[in-house]
Design a protein around this motif. Sequence first.
Motif, PDB file in Angstrom:
ATOM      1  N   ALA A   1     -10.405   0.162  -1.520  1.00  0.00           N
ATOM      2  CA  ALA A   1      -9.992   0.417  -0.464  1.00  0.00           C
ATOM      3  C   ALA A   1      -8.972  -0.911  -0.160  1.00  0.00           C
ATOM      4  CB  ALA A   1     -10.936   0.379   0.730  1.00  0.00           C
ATOM      5  N   ALA A   2      -7.935  -0.862   0.590  1.00  0.00           N
ATOM      6  CA  ALA A   2      -7.092  -1.803   0.742  1.00  0.00           C
ATOM      7  C   ALA A   2      -6.846  -1.899   2.346  1.00  0.00           C
ATOM      8  CB  ALA A   2      -5.599  -1.827   0.363  1.00  0.00           C
ATOM      9  N   TYR A   3      -7.187  -3.035   2.968  1.00  0.00           N
ATOM     10  CA  TYR A   3      -7.250  -3.219   4.544  1.00  0.00           C
ATOM     11  C   TYR A   3      -6.050  -4.266   4.799  1.00  0.00           C
ATOM     12  CZ  TYR A   3      -8.895  -3.735   9.172  1.00  0.00           C
ATOM     13  OH  TYR A   3      -9.265  -3.667  10.440  1.00  0.00           O
ATOM     14  N   PRO A   4      -5.084  -3.963   6.129  1.00  0.00           N
ATOM     15  CA  PRO A   4      -4.245  -4.823   6.292  1.00  0.00           C
ATOM     16  C   PRO A   4      -4.660  -5.913   7.221  1.00  0.00           C
ATOM     17  CG  PRO A   4      -3.816  -2.868   7.386  1.00  0.00           C
ATOM     18  CD  PRO A   4      -5.198  -2.633   6.668  1.00  0.00           C
ATOM     19  N   GLY A   5      -5.683  -6.467   6.966  1.00  0.00           N
ATOM     20  CA  GLY A   5      -6.365  -7.674   7.732  1.00  0.00           C
ATOM     21  C   GLY A   5      -7.455  -8.497   7.284  1.00  0.00           C
ATOM     22  N   ASP A   6      -7.790  -9.456   7.889  1.00  0.00           N
ATOM     23  CA  ASP A   6      -8.644 -10.286   7.278  1.00  0.00           C
ATOM     24  C   ASP A   6     -10.023  -9.749   7.305  1.00  0.00           C
ATOM     25  OD1 ASP A   6     -10.523 -12.538   7.026  1.00  0.00           O
ATOM     26  OD2 ASP A   6      -9.283 -13.882   7.833  1.00  0.00           O
ATOM     27  N   LEU A   7     -10.749  -9.718   5.919  1.00  0.00           N
ATOM     28  CA  LEU A   7     -11.568  -8.867   5.562  1.00  0.00           C
ATOM     29  C   LEU A   7     -13.089  -9.687   6.299  1.00  0.00           C
ATOM     30  CD1 LEU A   7     -11.050  -7.903   2.093  1.00  0.00           C
ATOM     31  CD2 LEU A   7     -10.877  -6.511   4.012  1.00  0.00           C
TER      32      LEU A   7
ATOM     33  N   PRO B   1     -21.774   3.291  -4.168  1.00  0.00           N
ATOM     34  CA  PRO B   1     -21.481   2.010  -4.750  1.00  0.00           C
ATOM     35  C   PRO B   1     -20.872   1.084  -3.921  1.00  0.00           C
ATOM     36  CG  PRO B   1     -20.443   3.969  -5.963  1.00  0.00           C
ATOM     37  CD  PRO B   1     -20.725   4.354  -4.704  1.00  0.00           C
ATOM     38  N   ALA B   2     -21.219  -0.302  -4.283  1.00  0.00           N
ATOM     39  CA  ALA B   2     -20.723  -1.331  -3.588  1.00  0.00           C
ATOM     40  C   ALA B   2     -19.186  -1.250  -3.254  1.00  0.00           C
ATOM     41  CB  ALA B   2     -21.001  -2.662  -4.061  1.00  0.00           C
ATOM     42  N   PRO B   3     -18.773  -1.469  -1.999  1.00  0.00           N
ATOM     43  CA  PRO B   3     -17.144  -1.316  -1.848  1.00  0.00           C
ATOM     44  C   PRO B   3     -16.416  -2.398  -2.734  1.00  0.00           C
ATOM     45  CG  PRO B   3     -18.424  -1.603   0.159  1.00  0.00           C
ATOM     46  CD  PRO B   3     -19.408  -1.902  -0.749  1.00  0.00           C
ATOM     47  N   GLN B   4     -15.155  -1.737  -3.055  1.00  0.00           N
ATOM     48  CA  GLN B   4     -14.224  -2.628  -3.770  1.00  0.00           C
ATOM     49  C   GLN B   4     -13.098  -2.636  -2.811  1.00  0.00           C
ATOM     50  OE1 GLN B   4     -13.253  -0.662  -7.787  1.00  0.00           O
ATOM     51  NE2 GLN B   4     -14.764   0.947  -6.858  1.00  0.00           N
ATOM     52  N   LEU B   5     -13.154  -3.859  -1.963  1.00  0.00           N
ATOM     53  CA  LEU B   5     -12.244  -4.096  -0.960  1.00  0.00           C
ATOM     54  C   LEU B   5     -11.221  -5.258  -1.596  1.00  0.00           C
ATOM     55  CD1 LEU B   5     -14.059  -4.324   2.366  1.00  0.00           C
ATOM     56  CD2 LEU B   5     -12.660  -2.389   1.754  1.00  0.00           C
ATOM     57  N   VAL B   6      -9.923  -4.862  -0.842  1.00  0.00           N
ATOM     58  CA  VAL B   6      -8.970  -5.801  -1.065  1.00  0.00           C
ATOM     59  C   VAL B   6      -8.132  -5.867   0.129  1.00  0.00           C
ATOM     60  CG1 VAL B   6      -8.806  -5.630  -3.639  1.00  0.00           C
ATOM     61  CG2 VAL B   6      -7.315  -4.316  -2.225  1.00  0.00           C
ATOM     62  N   LEU B   7      -7.330  -7.150   0.265  1.00  0.00           N
ATOM     63  CA  LEU B   7      -6.442  -7.247   1.407  1.00  0.00           C
ATOM     64  C   LEU B   7      -5.120  -6.521   0.975  1.00  0.00           C
ATOM     65  CD1 LEU B   7      -5.442  -8.709   3.973  1.00  0.00           C
ATOM     66  CD2 LEU B   7      -4.857 -10.522   2.881  1.00  0.00           C
ATOM     67  N   MET B   8      -4.638  -5.817   2.037  1.00  0.00           N
ATOM     68  CA  MET B   8      -3.303  -4.894   1.715  1.00  0.00           C
ATOM     69  C   MET B   8      -2.188  -6.302   2.152  1.00  0.00           C
ATOM     70  SD  MET B   8      -1.647  -1.807   3.638  1.00  0.00           S
ATOM     71  CE  MET B   8      -3.178  -0.646   3.394  1.00  0.00           C
ATOM     72  N   THR B   9      -1.611  -6.374   1.021  1.00  0.00           N
ATOM     73  CA  THR B   9      -0.387  -7.190   1.084  1.00  0.00           C
ATOM     74  C   THR B   9       0.703  -6.770   1.984  1.00  0.00           C
ATOM     75  OG1 THR B   9       0.789  -6.476  -0.820  1.00  0.00           O
ATOM     76  CG2 THR B   9      -0.860  -8.076  -1.176  1.00  0.00           C
ATOM     77  N   GLU B  10       1.566  -7.854   2.416  1.00  0.00           N
ATOM     78  CA  GLU B  10       2.579  -7.424   3.293  1.00  0.00           C
ATOM     79  C   GLU B  10       3.667  -6.440   2.682  1.00  0.00           C
ATOM     80  OE1 GLU B  10       4.793 -10.592   4.906  1.00  0.00           O
ATOM     81  OE2 GLU B  10       3.006 -11.540   6.039  1.00  0.00           O
ATOM     82  N   ALA B  11       3.853  -6.683   1.333  1.00  0.00           N
ATOM     83  CA  ALA B  11       4.701  -5.821   0.915  1.00  0.00           C
ATOM     84  C   ALA B  11       4.124  -4.213   0.440  1.00  0.00           C
ATOM     85  CB  ALA B  11       5.139  -6.187  -0.939  1.00  0.00           C
ATOM     86  N   GLU B  12       2.840  -4.300   0.206  1.00  0.00           N
ATOM     87  CA  GLU B  12       1.889  -3.009   0.298  1.00  0.00           C
ATOM     88  C   GLU B  12       2.227  -2.432   1.681  1.00  0.00           C
ATOM     89  OE1 GLU B  12      -1.071  -4.069  -3.194  1.00  0.00           O
ATOM     90  OE2 GLU B  12      -1.581  -4.340  -1.335  1.00  0.00           O
ATOM     91  N   LEU B  13       2.041  -2.854   2.712  1.00  0.00           N
ATOM     92  CA  LEU B  13       1.907  -2.532   4.007  1.00  0.00           C
ATOM     93  C   LEU B  13       3.438  -1.958   4.385  1.00  0.00           C
ATOM     94  CD1 LEU B  13       0.634  -1.685   6.554  1.00  0.00           C
ATOM     95  CD2 LEU B  13       0.974  -3.856   7.316  1.00  0.00           C
ATOM     96  N   ALA B  14       4.324  -2.690   3.933  1.00  0.00           N
ATOM     97  CA  ALA B  14       5.803  -2.282   4.168  1.00  0.00           C
ATOM     98  C   ALA B  14       6.124  -1.017   3.221  1.00  0.00           C
ATOM     99  CB  ALA B  14       6.658  -3.342   3.936  1.00  0.00           C
ATOM    100  N   ALA B  15       5.516  -1.045   2.031  1.00  0.00           N
ATOM    101  CA  ALA B  15       5.862   0.484   1.300  1.00  0.00           C
ATOM    102  C   ALA B  15       5.058   1.463   1.918  1.00  0.00           C
ATOM    103  CB  ALA B  15       5.462   0.131  -0.103  1.00  0.00           C
ATOM    104  N   ALA B  16       3.763   1.414   2.421  1.00  0.00           N
ATOM    105  CA  ALA B  16       3.144   2.478   2.926  1.00  0.00           C
ATOM    106  C   ALA B  16       3.933   2.933   4.223  1.00  0.00           C
ATOM    107  CB  ALA B  16       1.815   1.933   3.074  1.00  0.00           C
ATOM    108  N   ALA B  17       4.611   1.973   5.276  1.00  0.00           N
ATOM    109  CA  ALA B  17       5.316   2.094   6.317  1.00  0.00           C
ATOM    110  C   ALA B  17       6.377   3.002   6.000  1.00  0.00           C
ATOM    111  CB  ALA B  17       5.564   0.804   6.926  1.00  0.00           C
TER     112      ALA B  17
END
Length: 309
Positions: free
Chosen positions: A183-189, A243-259
């Motif tokens: 999972a990717a999240y666009p904020g501080d984890l 399973p233990a979560p696999q979390l990463v910070l969503m980058t600005e570029a990734e968020l822009a692409a999703a947007a």
Amino acid sequence: MSQHVNTAVVVGAGATGSAVAVLLAEAGDRVLLVTRSGSGPDHPRIERVAADASDPVRLTALAAGAEVLINCAMPPYDRWPTEFPPLAASLLSTAEATGAGYVMLGNLYGYGPVDGPFTDDLPLAPSSVKGEVRARMWRDALASHEAGRARVTEVRASDFLGGGAYSPFTILVGDQVLAGRPAAYPGDLDVPHSWCYAGDVARTLVAAARHEDSWGRAWHVPPTSDLPVRGLAARLAARAGAPAPQLVLMTEAELAAAARADSVTAEFPEVLYLLNRPLLLDATATTEKLGVTATPLDEVLDSMVAPAA
């Protein structure tokens, strides 16, 4: 034997509106539940009506004789600036015309960025388009209250948790964690963040509707947890046996692409300040005066696990 015969009008039948309608019906009230589609829970004291709540003539007719009007409806996230103002105006004019106490479901956008806890006496200082929409809705309602034209109050919540709840965490993290996917999240984890259970939001709305001293001010929903996203995801996985979560910070570029691919996601950047700094919701007054306390976190998480089981 005495029996409630109060009539409540609830607008919106999402997770919160449905919960509000059931709470009122179970307490003995007659509830009119208004949605565009006529949807909502099946209960002998809930009458579901298909109507456009932004039509003040229709809504005023439906609310005639009602003691309370509770709004849990909102337009699609990407259409707030154009569709929220007419809905809010219709609700407020209905409250003024019928004398029904008007309870609004709000959020924290109107405060803008805040250093320290979000207390219910903070001035509104919006820094986003959607924050301006929310702030204007409350200012208009409060002006009507102060002029004696209506009785209004607002219940404000942070990000929602629980089965059927809709928030960046539930959309971007919760389902992925339960499925064992990254999972990717666009904020501080790792910053503390207050989370509100949809059921507690509903209980706060009902408590505000029933309390004679609730009018003319805002109330905060008691948060079920202040865990950071990383900690909350781990707790959810543990409750689900996932399973233990696999979390990463969503980058600005990734968020822009999703947007670019999704009009709702395109609205996230202007409120990222709520995800990138500590957000702690103070609901002391709600607990002390309205008697609402938060549901334990594990119970809330279990309601998210159950649909996936």
